[in-house]
Design an enzyme around this catalytic site. Structure first.
Site, PDB file in Angstrom:
ATOM      1  CE1 TYR A  46      -4.271   0.549  -0.396  1.00  0.00           C
ATOM      2  CE2 TYR A  46      -4.431  -1.380   1.024  1.00  0.00           C
ATOM      3  CZ  TYR A  46      -5.003  -0.500   0.123  1.00  0.00           C
ATOM      4  OH  TYR A  46      -6.305  -0.659  -0.252  1.00  0.00           O
ATOM      5  CD  GLU A  48      -4.816   4.716   0.690  1.00  0.00           C
ATOM      6  OE1 GLU A  48      -4.441   4.245   1.774  1.00  0.00           O
ATOM      7  OE2 GLU A  48      -5.994   4.938   0.402  1.00  0.00           O
ATOM      8  NE  ARG A 231      -6.443  -3.882 -19.893  1.00  0.00           N
ATOM      9  CZ  ARG A 231      -6.569  -4.029 -21.211  1.00  0.00           C
ATOM     10  NH1 ARG A 231      -5.871  -4.923 -21.861  1.00  0.00           N
ATOM     11  NH2 ARG A 231      -7.397  -3.269 -21.894  1.00  0.00           N
TER      12      ARG A 231
END
Ligand code: DSN
Length: 394
Positions: A46, A48, A231
């Site tokens: 993670y 963020e 992608r």
């Protein structure tokens, strides 16, 4: 892999991909290195926030990775760090475009974008997309006779409508875009100019298509089409461009996080970084030019065999074939299905001035980016054109 069910599906899909001729212009085959980075342990993390400003601990290497990816994005497109900010966190193209509008366009204001039938994208303000519900689309088309952009008409329309932002972006426009003229259109009405170069990003990187960077305020791109990465998407924004004293790059970063997304997909960002390095090589430059040569070879063979090519040709990674030809040919849906049965994969597509429905339109969209990665050249395109003709006329 312990999960036999998924392993089997991967094997089936591998076999399918190897056995077909893939003419979907927005698809490609990534390198093993891209797949390795994409599936790496960076996916566990993670992160963020942005480099050196994270909301979780344990991010020294994700910081290094994200900064390296930003740096490689600038290098691949020949941009100076002092002039261009880069955000590599968008999860894909649609959230990237949405983030630009969230950051820069007041709710309810006008976004000028190309209609779906003429070759625009859902996120260029179409009614069925959130971008057409929250903002008001000023739709533009191509010239009905030539099927190419008419910049004079665009300027007239922009001056009357006064959009806050103009999207020069396309998913089914085969010709060269004059970004300088788009800049003039945007300047005539005081709009922000955003270029969505998703389809042609690899061609721009390889010098086979006009670069939007000298003229645009913002450039968005997916990374998995001609750029041949995983992608994902990237947003480039000019550092010196401001809206009411606020830098647009800061507004866009805020729109991505915390505005629209949570943690960035660090495995994706690792894969994008690998792809960007690959796209700055001499071999990739050759690839990009070959994609355009192959598109032209396929278009000219099909035209020779009696098919109408929208706008009379192509300068890019794709061509549009009018298979319906005012009822003299066959609908796009049937053309797509017949080709798939014979091992050629493409997608049905609307054409400018479409008279049928988007689900069963008048044409098909073809593009050789994936087959060019597999080493195909003009002579192969000629043969593929002949096969397509035979299948469609059977
Ligand atoms: N679906 C993509 C394309 O094929 O052009 C655009 O998002």
């Amino acid at each position: 892999m312990k999960d036999i069910q998924i392993q089997k599906l991967i094997e089936k899909e591998t076999k399918r991909q190897k056995s077909v001729i893939n003419l979907i212009p927005s698809e490609n085959y990534v390198s093993k290195d891209v797949l390795t980075a994409l599936g790496s342990i960076f996916d566990n993390k993670y992160a963020e926030g942005y480099p050196n400003k994270r909301y979780y601990g344990g991010n020294p290497f994700t910081d290094e990775l994200e900064l390296l990816c930003q740096d490689r994005a600038r290098k691949t497109f020949g941009l100076k760090e002092s002039e261009w900010h880069v955000n590599v966190q968008p999860h894909s193209g649609s959230p990237a475009n949405l983030a630009v509008y969230v950051g820069l366009v007041p709710l309810g204001a006008k976004i000028m974008g190309m209609t779906l039938t003429a070759g625009g994208h859902l996120t260029h303000g179409q009614k069925v997309s959130l971008t057409g519900k929250v903002w008001q689309q000023v739709p533009f088309e191509v010239d009905p006779k030539t099927e190419v952009l008419d910049y004079k008409m665009l300027k007239v329309q922009a001056v009357i409508e006064k959009p806050a932002l103009i999207v020069a972006g396309f998913t089914a426009y085969p010709r060269m875009v004059d970004f300088k003229k788009f800049r003039e259109v945007a300047d005539a009405c005081g709009a922000i100019l955003m270029v969505d170069m998703s389809h042609v990003a690899g061609l721009v990187a390889g010098g086979a298509y006009n670069s939007p960077f000298p003229y645009a305020d913002v450039v968005t791109t997916t990374t998995h089409k001609t750029l041949r990465g995983p992608r994902s998407a990237i947003i480039f924004s000019r550092r010196d461009k401001k809206i009411k004293d606020k830098e647009i790059s800061v507004l866009i970063d805020k729109a991505i996080f915390p505005g629209l997304q949570g943690g960035p997909h660090m495995g994706q960002i690792a894969g994008v970084a690998v792809a960007l390095k690959e796209a700055s090589t001499a071999a990739f430059k050759k690839y990009a030019h070959q994609v355009v040569k192959n598109s032209r070879a396929l278009a000219s063979e099909l035209e020779k065999l009696g098919w109408r090519i929208v706008s009379g040709g192509t300068d890019s990674n794709l061509l549009l074939v009018d298979t319906w030809m005012d009822g003299k040919g066959l609908p796009g849906k049937e053309a797509e299905e017949r080709l798939e049965k014979a091992g050629i994969i493409c997608n049905k597509n609307t054409i400018p001035g479409e008279t049928r429905s988007p689900f069963d339109p008048s044409g098909i969209r073809l593009g050789p980016a994936a087959e060019t990665t597999r080493g195909k050249k003009e002579k192969d395109m000629k043969k593929i054109g002949q096969r397509i003709n035979k299948i469609l006329r059977a």
